[in-house]
Design an enzyme around this catalytic site. Structure first.
Site, PDB file in Angstrom:
ATOM      1  CG  ASN A  44      -0.371   0.060   2.584  1.00  0.00           C
ATOM      2  OD1 ASN A  44       0.538   0.748   2.808  1.00  0.00           O
ATOM      3  ND2 ASN A  44      -0.782  -0.822   3.544  1.00  0.00           N
ATOM      4  CD  GLU A 271      24.875 -13.789  13.048  1.00  0.00           C
ATOM      5  OE1 GLU A 271      25.832 -14.304  12.843  1.00  0.00           O
ATOM      6  OE2 GLU A 271      23.948 -13.024  12.350  1.00  0.00           O
TER       7      GLU A 271
END
Length: 523
Positions: A44, A271
């Site tokens: 949007n 990670e």
């Protein structure tokens, strides 16, 4: 027969694709050709601060195509277009799919649609009335007309699908009874029959074995050799540190794009993505993931670790290279404050074992958990084996226990991990000078403080001084000590030097412990 055969759908927005974790996860998904993954991108063009053209101008289509995804574009307000895109996505099981749904935020609001004003705030009474008029919506608030309800209500269809699923599982149980029982066990997060007896035998073998003086990261690997063999639901992995984290067991196999049946995942340097992915595996069920990196790099994954605790899911995080004892890699790799952060997180148990026996107990605690994630904080350097009685081994699971005690003790020495060996030696030294010490190993402070007061006081006598030794930031220990007690810890960053030299430089020595103990007891 395929008892597990479904698509996974996710919904995301512009802000999600700005986050770095979106690159980590989506790059990985493309590399592995996760064709059962379908993502709806609510495109949007608005975030809280306004139109994103001033801070987010990526070509998302090309970005995801470069990952190896199928990318489809639709009018997000057009139901038929969206349904057709879903069908197209489902047909391509070699690539994950991103369905870019171009939408107008606040659709129908005359004054706020397409603006950040509708992003996180209510429309207000006047604008609600205008929006109703704009959309031709004449029904009372919260009233759903029958014709619309019937379009969306899927109870009957859902019931049919559930019956079909039950029939599939019934057929599967008849044709593959052992596999059905095993699938039921892992989905219910249950341990195999006789696991407890097998585990006790394993502990006895470790106590009697010759592999004792080990880094706890290596001890963890030996434990994984046992646990991964007994529990095929254990799926390991590391963020590009497999050999350093020791997450690859003797029964591990490599999960690669051309070998998706492997049980050890190479996440690359991701990670945050790795931790988020393993959270998803736990939420799916039937899989018990564990993932590894250096403790200092936990910071990259911090938000996903927190969410595991918040969601009450029993994920397992292996963090090695746990202190300045790792040596020459220096302060960029030497953790200081990370364990304090982890210990401050509600519903997270953090284990920093002192040897292979405590490491095995740490693993068992993590594996048996139902709703609490666990971290295993492991050393790079070798640590000596600690002799214990059977009763002491049984007390490890309480988080803290006495290694030695005296009814007339003058002081309690407390430590975790690599520093436990120091307080054991310090207690022997001060004994020669007439000081009696209780020696406490505290592999899991979180678990210990959850015990009742009677147990805590039986381990740490509140009437005598306490000296805590841990080569990390001392703030975790204020729940146990008072202003007159002493914590030998790290309140600066480390340095680049051999680990032994650093321990000596920063005061993690038997001599310094003895000196501080004498000051505390004024003897």
């Amino acid at each position: 027969l395929k008892p597990i055969d479904h698509f996974t759908y996710t919904f995301l927005g512009d802000g999600c694709l700005m986050e770095g974790v979106s690159h980590e996860a989506c790059s990985f998904a493309g590399t592995h050709g996760l064709g059962k993954l379908i993502c709806f991108y609510d495109q949007n063009g608005i975030s809280i601060d306004g139109e994103i053209t001033n801070w987010f101008t990526d070509n998302t289509l090309q970005r995801f195509e470069s990952y190896g995804w199928q990318v489809l574009e639709v009018d997000g307000h057009n139901v038929e277009e969206t349904l057709e895109a879903i069908r197209t996505a489902q047909q391509d099981v070699e690539r994950p799919t991103l369905i870019c749904c171009k939408t107008i935020i606040g659709f129908g609001s005359p004054n706020k649609s397409g603006t950040s004003g509708v992003h996180g705030a209510a429309l207000g009474e006047d604008e609600v009335k205008k929006t109703r008029d704009e959309l031709g919506w004449e029904h009372e608030p919260f009233h759903i007309p029958d014709d619309i309800k019937s379009e969306w209500e899927c109870k009957d269809e859902g019931a049919k699908l559930n019956v079909s699923w039950d029939q599939l599982m019934m057929e599967y149980s008849k044709k593959h009874p052992k596999s059905f029982d095993e699938l039921t066990r892992v989905i219910n997060n249950e341990l195999p029959i006789n696991f407890e007896n097998s585990y006790r035998d394993f502990i006895n073998e470790l106590s009697a074995g010759d592999q004792k003086d080990l880094a706890t990261r290596k001890a963890s690997e030996l434990c994984l050799n046992y646990f991964c063999e007994k529990l095929p639901e254990l799926i390991g992995g590391s963020a590009d540190l497999t050999g350093s984290n020791n997450t690859f067991s003797s029964v591990s196999t490599e999960m690669l794009p051309d070998n998706p049946k492997g049980n050890h995942i190479f996440y690359g340097v991701r990670e945050f993505g790795m931790t988020a992915m393993t959270n998803g595996m736990v939420l799916h069920g039937g899989i018990k993931p564990y993932s590894g990196t250096f403790l200092v790099f936990m910071d990259y994954a911090r938000n996903a670790v927190r969410l595991a605790a918040l969601m009450k899911i029993p994920n397992i995080f292996v963090y090695t290279h746990d202190s300045i004892g790792l040596g020459e890699d220096g302060p960029t790799h030497q953790p200081i404050e990370q364990l304090v952060t982890l210990r401050a997180t509600p519903n997270l148990n953090n284990w920093r074992p002192a040897d292979i026996i405590e490491t095995a107990v740490s693993w068992k605690e993590a594996i048996c958990s139902k709703d609490t994630p666990h971290t295993l904080i492991l050393s790079r350097q070798n640590l000596p084996f600690i002799e214990r009685s059977k009763g002491q081994i049984e007390m490890i699971e309480k988080g803290g226990y006495l290694l030695s005690s005296d009814d007339k003790a003058d002081i309690t020495l407390i430590s975790s991990g690599s520093e436990v060996k120091l307080i054991i030696e310090a207690a022997k030294t001060i004994a020669k000078e007439g000081l009696k010490a209780n020696v406490v190993s505290m592999p899991c402070l979180d678990k210990f403080v959850s015990q009742d007061k009677a147990y805590r006081d039986s381990i740490i006598n509140p009437e005598i001084p306490k000296l805590v030794v841990e080569a990390l930031h001392p703030n975790s220990w204020h729940c146990l000590v008072n202003l007159n007690d002493v914590v030998i810890g790290m309140e600066t960053f480390g340095e680049s030097a051999p680990g032994d030299e650093l321990m000596n430089e920063f005061g993690f020595t038997v001599n310094n412990i003895v000196t501080q103990a004498k000051k505390l007891t004024a003897k």
